[in-house]
Write an enzyme that holds these catalytic residues in place. Structure first.
Site, short mmCIF file in Angstrom:
data_model
loop_
_atom_site.label_atom_id
_atom_site.label_comp_id
_atom_site.label_asym_id
_atom_site.label_seq_id
_atom_site.Cartn_x
_atom_site.Cartn_y
_atom_site.Cartn_z
NE ARG A 232 -2.15 0.80 3.98
CZ ARG A 232 -2.04 1.85 4.79
NH1 ARG A 232 -0.87 2.11 5.38
NH2 ARG A 232 -3.05 2.64 5.00
CD1 TRP A 239 10.95 5.75 8.87
CD2 TRP A 239 12.29 5.38 10.61
NE1 TRP A 239 10.30 4.88 9.71
CE2 TRP A 239 11.11 4.63 10.79
CE3 TRP A 239 13.27 5.32 11.60
CZ2 TRP A 239 10.90 3.82 11.90
CZ3 TRP A 239 13.06 4.51 12.70
CH2 TRP A 239 11.89 3.76 12.85
CG ASN A 276 5.46 10.47 7.46
OD1 ASN A 276 4.74 10.37 8.43
ND2 ASN A 276 5.89 9.41 6.82
NE ARG A 285 2.81 11.91 9.55
CZ ARG A 285 1.61 11.72 9.00
NH1 ARG A 285 0.69 12.67 9.11
NH2 ARG A 285 1.32 10.60 8.33
CG ASP A 395 3.12 5.30 12.27
OD1 ASP A 395 4.21 4.72 12.12
OD2 ASP A 395 2.45 5.70 11.31
CD GLU A 590 4.47 -3.54 7.38
OE1 GLU A 590 4.84 -2.36 7.21
OE2 GLU A 590 3.31 -3.86 7.64
CD GLU A 605 -3.70 3.73 12.01
OE1 GLU A 605 -4.33 4.53 12.73
OE2 GLU A 605 -2.93 4.08 11.09
#
Length: 656
Positions: A232, A239, A276, A285, A395, A590, A605
């Site tokens: 996705r 980072w 980000n 951010r 997150d 991941e 999420e």
């Protein structure tokens, strides 16, 4: 410890934005005047445009508070208030009424038309934003009656598939057999490494915005090809790119790596910071400021490659000067605004996004439900802390929660109350590097400032964050003044940037770190919360950071544990790859399950993603250093199976 005192910055007078992403409202023909005069749809459209125009006029600039900021040139804008102004790379600031905020975005996201909130905001507009908003105004009454068919028709007629403007790009510097493969004697492990190297062909992208209007997509343009995480995540991330670059170096893809460094320099030169991710909705951010460390590694790798007879890998002086100036400017950005706090007599940094009055567009449904029922002021503070956690890269995690054992809920999130040890260690390293680099490009005064800043931050890391009792560094709660006692891989990040324990035997740090080591790698915490940055998930990037830090301990005392960490990581990734097809299309994830080698991680999420850029980079880094001694595991099916892996991949995410 004394609780924090936030350094307040006085904004200079705002100025009107000269442009708006969707043009002036007066330029848009919405509907016949008689229909506009008597109908609610025109009023609703006016609200959309009024909202966009009202937010667009606010652009603030402030002075600088850091002692290591540039001595000349324009000061960086105040961060965390409104994103940047329009320029040749990006759209306008993030008030886009389709992709960022407003009634239309709310309607689409809350309708449930798309299972993933990120899908819609990645869909280019095939018509124009004006056309979309006018069409929405005409169906607003029917939409309020929960008739979503008209909304679906609007979307089908005016939008292209998510990621339509992002095309695969074949990297010209990819090699089927880079030299590191020849150093791996185990044939099965060599096949695994070759599979990692081959994944670059699936993950390199470049933009193609042809045929789209300038305000018809959410992606941020980039001059050079880039590597995406996968799944996705269709764009590149800040980072993540550090570990992507590590993998590109192992694969000898120096041109691709150079282009990605240049893309980030472009971002900084245009806006003062790196978002980000390369999307409009990410521009309120950043992510952990690793550009300095990326540049350090890039310079070392390219220097080594040049000395090995690859002159194309050398770094021209003008590129070095440009990159250093960009790194300095990004550091300035981090040292302004609400991220800077005074803690006793120390200046520290935190993740704090202020003045957030809307959910994350890419996680809209989740944020609305998380904050449902709270007063507006509390809701906005929660949205800011949620965005701050996203900026941290973690997150979400118990690190940012007051109620650290609250399974599945982030409603106690207080990111801005935490001074993270890893963020401050990263900034210390950047200050140290800038103190050297700025001398080389003829800015000795700025170099002196950065040297002083590095010494002061080192003192803070070794006093405020260090716990002699726990033999590790710890996050600090800025409100209570107390250390956060939980153990995370981030506690040991000072080792990764060259710091050593200020007291006690260095071996005690190894004992503290070993608490996190399981058969499937280093766990992200010891708390099972249902969040993806907690137990039992093992993120390859964190495993690599910890292992590299431990390898640097004096006398080589950390080497055995570092090797064990990386062996566990390689074993779990190998098993996941082997059990999903191996050489016939095996997968790389991941995150992994630290307690069950080969099993993907879970929680958070969205369902676990495959690809996966930063994972591949961390694994290639490990194989380059230990591939000559590691062997492929022979009993993968004992902890996981293809059936259990497929079950994890199909598991529905926690939406809210």
């Amino acid at each position: 410890m004394q609780p924090m005192e936030v350094i307040q910055l006085e904004p200079s007078p705002g100025k009107e934005a000269s442009d708006h992403c969707c043009g002036d409202a007066d330029d848009v023909t919405l509907m016949p005047a008689e229909e506009a005069a008597g109908g609610a749809p025109a009023f609703k459209l006016a609200r959309v445009l009024e909202l966009a125009a009202a937010v667009a006029v606010v652009i603030l600039t402030v002075g600088v508070v850091s002692i290591c900021t540039a001595s000349s040139g324009d000061p960086p804008r105040m961060r965390r208030t409104t994103p940047y102004v329009k320029n040749q790379l990006f759209h306008d600031e993030c008030v886009h009424p389709v992709y960022c905020r407003g009634p239309f975005l709310h309607a689409v996201q809350m309708s449930g038309v798309y299972n993933d909130s990120k899908t819609f905001v990645d869909m280019p507009i095939s018509s124009t934003p004006q056309t979309v908003l006018a069409a929405f105004a005409r169906i607003a009454d029917r939409y309020q009656e929960n008739n979503y068919s008209a909304l679906r028709t609007l979307l089908d007629e005016n939008f292209l598939p998510a990621g339509h403007e992002i095309a695969r790009s074949t990297p010209g510097d990819w090699k089927q057999a880079p030299s590191f493969l020849q150093t791996i004697p185990d044939p099965n492990l060599r096949d695994f490494a070759a599979g990692l190297n081959a994944v670059w062909l699936q993950l390199v992208r470049r933009y193609n915005h042809s045929g789209l209007c300038p305000s018809c997509f959410s992606s941020l343009n980039a001059t050079h090809p880039f590597v995406v995480p996968g799944g996705r995540f269709r764009e590149f991330y800040y980072w993540d790119t550090y570990w992507v670059l590590e993998g590109l170096y192992v694969s000898e893809m120096y041109d691709t790596a150079t282009g990605m460094i240049a893309n980030f320099a472009d971002f900084i030169e245009s806006t003062g910071f790196i978002p980000n991710g390369a999307r409009l909705y990410y521009t309120n951010r950043s992510q952990p400021p690793l550009f300095c460390k990326m540049l350090e590694r890039y310079l070392n790798v390219m220097d080594t490659a040049g000395r090995r007879g690859r002159p194309q890998a050398s770094v021209p002086p003008e590129f070095f000067a440009r990159a250093v100036k960009a790194a300095h400017r990004e550091y300035d950005w981090w040292m302004s605004g609400s991220t800077v706090v005074s803690f006793g007599n120390r200046t520290l940094n935190r993740y704090a996004i202020s003045n957030v009055t809307y959910p994350r567009p890419e996680s809209y449904v989740e944020d609305v439900h998380t904050t449902a029922g709270y007063p507006d002021a509390v809701r906005d503070r929660m949205w800011g802390d949620i965005a701050g956690a996203a900026e941290s890269g973690w997150d979400f995690s118990s690190r940012w929660l007051r109620e650290k054992r609250a399974a599945g809920s982030i409603q106690s999130i207080r990111t801005s109350e935490v001074a993270p040890v890893d963020l401050n260690a990263i900034l210390y390293h950047c200050e140290t590097l800038l103190a050297s680099w700025l001398v080389e490009i003829g800015q000795p005064e700025d170099a002196d400032k950065c040297g002083r800043a590095a010494r002061e931050r080192e003192a803070a890391l070794q006093s405020v964050f260090w716990s002699a009792e726990r033999s590790t560094w710890l996050d600090v709660n800025l409100t209570s003044g107390e250390a956060v006692g939980e153990v995370y891989p981030s506690n040991f990040l000072p080792l990764w940037v060259g710091l050593r324990p200020p007291s006690g035997p260095a071996a005690a740090v190894l004992t503290a770190a070993k608490q996190l080591l399981f058969r499937g790698g280093v766990a992200t915490s010891l708390l099972s919360t249902g969040q993806q940055w907690d137990f039992p998930n093992a993120w390859p990037a964190l495993n690599q950071m910890l292992a590299e830090g431990l390898r640097g301990l004096p006398g080589g005392i950390g080497e055995p544990i570092a090797e064990q960490v990386l062996r566990s990581l390689v074993d779990t990734a190998y098993c996941g790859w082997q059990l999903t097809g191996g050489v016939d299309g095996g997968m790389f994830f991941e995150k992994y399950n630290a307690t069950h080698p080969g099993l993907p991680g879970s929680g958070g999420e969205y369902t676990v993603q495959q690809g996966f850029g930063m994972t591949n980079g961390a694994l290639l880094w490990a194989l380059q250093r230990y591939g000559d001694t590691f062997t492929a595991p022979t009993a993968c099916g004992q902890a996981a199976s293809e059936r259990t892996i497929r079950a994890v991949l199909k598991a529905a995410p926690r939406r809210f």
